[in-house]
Each structure stands twice: as structure tokens, then as C-alpha cells.
Write an enzyme that holds these catalytic residues in place. Structure first.
Site, short mmCIF file in Angstrom:
data_model
loop_
_atom_site.label_atom_id
_atom_site.label_comp_id
_atom_site.label_asym_id
_atom_site.label_seq_id
_atom_site.Cartn_x
_atom_site.Cartn_y
_atom_site.Cartn_z
N ARG A 73 6.25 8.09 -6.70
CA ARG A 73 4.83 8.03 -6.35
C ARG A 73 4.65 8.21 -4.85
O ARG A 73 3.71 8.87 -4.40
CB ARG A 73 4.21 6.71 -6.83
CG ARG A 73 4.15 6.63 -8.34
CD ARG A 73 3.80 5.24 -8.82
NE ARG A 73 2.47 4.83 -8.44
CZ ARG A 73 2.12 3.56 -8.24
NH1 ARG A 73 3.01 2.59 -8.38
NH2 ARG A 73 0.89 3.27 -7.92
N ARG A 92 -6.72 13.45 -4.81
CA ARG A 92 -5.31 13.28 -4.46
C ARG A 92 -4.65 14.61 -4.15
O ARG A 92 -3.47 14.63 -3.80
CB ARG A 92 -4.58 12.61 -5.62
CG ARG A 92 -4.43 11.09 -5.48
CD ARG A 92 -3.69 10.63 -6.72
NE ARG A 92 -2.96 9.42 -6.63
CZ ARG A 92 -3.41 8.23 -7.01
NH1 ARG A 92 -4.64 8.08 -7.39
NH2 ARG A 92 -2.62 7.18 -6.98
N LYS A 104 -5.86 -0.33 -1.04
CA LYS A 104 -7.13 0.39 -1.23
C LYS A 104 -8.05 -0.32 -2.22
O LYS A 104 -9.22 -0.48 -1.98
CB LYS A 104 -6.90 1.80 -1.79
CG LYS A 104 -6.20 2.77 -0.90
CD LYS A 104 -6.26 4.19 -1.48
CE LYS A 104 -5.63 4.37 -2.83
NZ LYS A 104 -4.17 4.22 -2.89
N ARG A 150 2.66 -3.32 -13.69
CA ARG A 150 2.31 -1.98 -14.16
C ARG A 150 3.58 -1.19 -14.42
O ARG A 150 4.54 -1.31 -13.67
CB ARG A 150 1.47 -1.25 -13.09
CG ARG A 150 0.02 -1.66 -13.10
CD ARG A 150 -0.74 -1.12 -11.92
NE ARG A 150 -0.44 0.28 -11.57
CZ ARG A 150 -1.15 0.97 -10.67
NH1 ARG A 150 -2.18 0.40 -10.06
NH2 ARG A 150 -0.84 2.20 -10.38
N ARG A 184 4.21 -6.44 -6.94
CA ARG A 184 2.80 -6.47 -7.36
C ARG A 184 2.68 -6.86 -8.84
O ARG A 184 3.41 -6.38 -9.68
CB ARG A 184 2.18 -5.08 -7.15
CG ARG A 184 0.73 -4.99 -7.58
CD ARG A 184 0.03 -3.86 -6.88
NE ARG A 184 0.33 -2.56 -7.48
CZ ARG A 184 -0.28 -1.44 -7.09
NH1 ARG A 184 -1.19 -1.47 -6.13
NH2 ARG A 184 0.04 -0.29 -7.64
P1 AMP Z 1 -3.47 4.50 -9.05
O1 AMP Z 1 -3.88 3.32 -9.86
O2 AMP Z 1 -4.57 5.07 -8.22
O3 AMP Z 1 -2.19 4.26 -8.25
O4 AMP Z 1 -3.11 5.67 -10.11
C1 AMP Z 1 -2.06 5.50 -11.04
C2 AMP Z 1 -1.62 6.86 -11.57
O5 AMP Z 1 -2.72 7.52 -12.21
C3 AMP Z 1 -1.14 7.85 -10.52
O6 AMP Z 1 0.22 7.66 -10.16
C4 AMP Z 1 -1.36 9.19 -11.25
O7 AMP Z 1 -0.37 9.41 -12.22
C5 AMP Z 1 -2.68 8.93 -11.99
N1 AMP Z 1 -3.85 9.32 -11.16
C6 AMP Z 1 -4.84 8.51 -10.67
N2 AMP Z 1 -5.74 9.20 -9.95
C7 AMP Z 1 -5.31 10.49 -9.97
C8 AMP Z 1 -5.78 11.70 -9.38
N3 AMP Z 1 -6.87 11.72 -8.60
N4 AMP Z 1 -5.08 12.85 -9.62
C9 AMP Z 1 -3.98 12.85 -10.39
N5 AMP Z 1 -3.47 11.75 -10.97
C10 AMP Z 1 -4.12 10.57 -10.75
#
Ligand code: AMP
Length: 207
Positions: A164, A88, A13, A153, A122
Site C-alpha cells: 500500500r 488516488r 486522514k 483490517r 491499528r
Molecule cells: P483506505 O481505507 O482509504 O485506505 O482504502 C482501502 C483500500 O480501498 C485501498 O488500499 C484500495 O484498495 C481501495 N481504494 C480506496 N479508495 C480508492 C481509490 N480512490 N482508488 C482506488 N482504490 C481505492
């Protein structure tokens, strides 16, 4: 152009979103990046979010909705936005409809077994925000774009990844029906070369 990018972690994404934002001159708003920046700064939101993120859980809806509401009120969002990683949950999607209804929702899907391989390999560059896979790197520790130090990460460690993916299937996948019903969903096969995925997205967005 008001866009949402849906899809499991590791579907690509972020990479695709960057290209689309350049093309349409809209800001790329990644809630994961915003939360990581808040953690790096040591803000109250960051401290609260870190516990959830490290466990592979979702940060509470109220925190995200407030954060996105403030971000979308900034001047660079007048011509639209691309939200990457938000909403989400159905609650977040309902809140977004109140704040600023998305016109198109791009869902990039990849099967779980492929996602596991992508996420464990990654590496990211905190300096230029680049994302790479170890199989494509000459040196696992050096960013090929800017020379910065690559890191893994915390939430890309194997124990957290499965969490996740489970969270995606239970909390985020219901949004596919939500946006199908709204008539805004564009389904994209993310299990192909990145330039092919980009082409499919361009077609879905009307060239
Ligand atoms: P991402 O980089 O989008 O994979 O986000 C990393 C982490 O941030 C996720 O696993 C969640 O813990 C938190 N996070 C990011 N966006 C959201 C969201 N819209 N709602 C809840 N938690 C989020």
C-alpha cells in the site's frame, strides 16, 4: 467547502477528516469505507474490489470514478464535501475536476517508518467506525467508545502494508504536484499529536 484529503495510509486522514466535517457541516466521503460497505453487503462492486484491496492494490479508476460521481450527486453534498481516499491517481483527479472541482486539497504527510508502526498496530471498530492504536487500548479487542469488537483490517496485515505504501508513492504522490500546480494544495505535517495536526489544518483552511 469542497475538500480533498490526501496522504499515505495511516497518516490520520480519517480521524482529522471527521473533525473537519463536523466543523464545516459537510459529508465525510471515504472511498475505502464505501468499498468496505459494498464488500459487507456482497454487491458486485464489493466482490470486484475485494481482490484488489486484500492485495493492497488500487481498485480500477472506472469503478471509483462512477462511485464518487453518484455519491457527489446526492443531496447532502449541496454545500460541499470532504473526500478522504479519493482521488488516488492523476486519472481520478482529472475526473474529479470534471465532476466537481475541489477548492482545497489537504495533504497530511508522515514518514514511512512511522506509518508502518501506526498501521500494524491499528485496530478499527466496525460498529462505530472508530480507529485506535493497540498501545492506547486497555483491551485490544474491545472498542473504548462503544464496546463493540475491534478488528484488524485485512489490508493492515504486514505483507499488504508495504504494498500500500509503494502504491501511494508511485500512484498517489504525483497528485501533490498536480494540486500544487492548481494552486489548491495545503501541506500539513502529520507527524505530530492529533490536536496539533487539527490546528494546522484549521489554519490552512482559514480558521
Ligand atoms: P483506505 O481505507 O482509504 O485506505 O482504502 C482501502 C483500500 O480501498 C485501498 O488500499 C484500495 O484498495 C481501495 N481504494 C480506496 N479508495 C480508492 C481509490 N480512490 N482508488 C482506488 N482504490 C481505492
Amino acid at each position: 467547502m469542497k475538500l480533498v484529503f490526501l496522504g499515505p495510509p495511516g497518516a490520520g486522514k480519517g480521524t482529522q477528516a471527521s473533525g473537519v466535517c463536523q466543523k464545516f457541516a459537510i459529508p465525510h466521503i471515504s472511498t475505502g469505507d464505501m468499498l468496505r460497505a459494498a464488500i459487507a453487503k456482497g454487491t458486485e462492486t464489493g466482490l470486484k474490489a475485494k481482490v484488489f484491496m486484500d492485495a493492497g492494490k488500487l481498485v480500477p479508476d472506472e469503478v471509483l470514478v462512477q462511485m464518487v460521481k453518484e455519491r457527489l450527486s446526492e443531496s447532502d453534498c449541496v454545500n460541499g464535501y470532504l473526500l478522504d481516499g479519493f482521488p488516488r491517481t492523476v486519472k481520478q483527479a482529472e475526473a474529479l475536476d470534471e465532476i466537481s472541482k475541489p477548492e482545497k486539497v489537504v495533504d497530511v504527510e508522515v514518514p514511512d517508518d512511522k506509518l508502518l508502526a501506526r498501521l500494524t498496530g491499528r485496530r478499527v471498530c466496525p460498529a462505530c467506525k472508530g480507529t485506535f492504536h493497540i498501545t492506547k487500548l486497555a483491551d485490544e479487542k474491545v472498542c473504548p467508545d462503544c464496546g463493540g469488537e475491534l478488528i484488524q483490517r485485512d489490508d493492515d496485515k504486514p505483507a499488504t502494508i508495504q504494498n500500500r505504501l509503494n502504491v501511494y508513492h508511485s500512484k498517489t504522490q504525483p497528485l501533490i504536484d498536480y494540486y500544487k500546480n492548481a494552486g489548491t494544495l495545503c501541506e500539513i505535517d502529520g507527524d505530530q499529536a492529533p490536536d496539533k495536526v487539527f490546528e494546522a489544518i484549521e489554519v490552512a483552511l482559514g480558521g
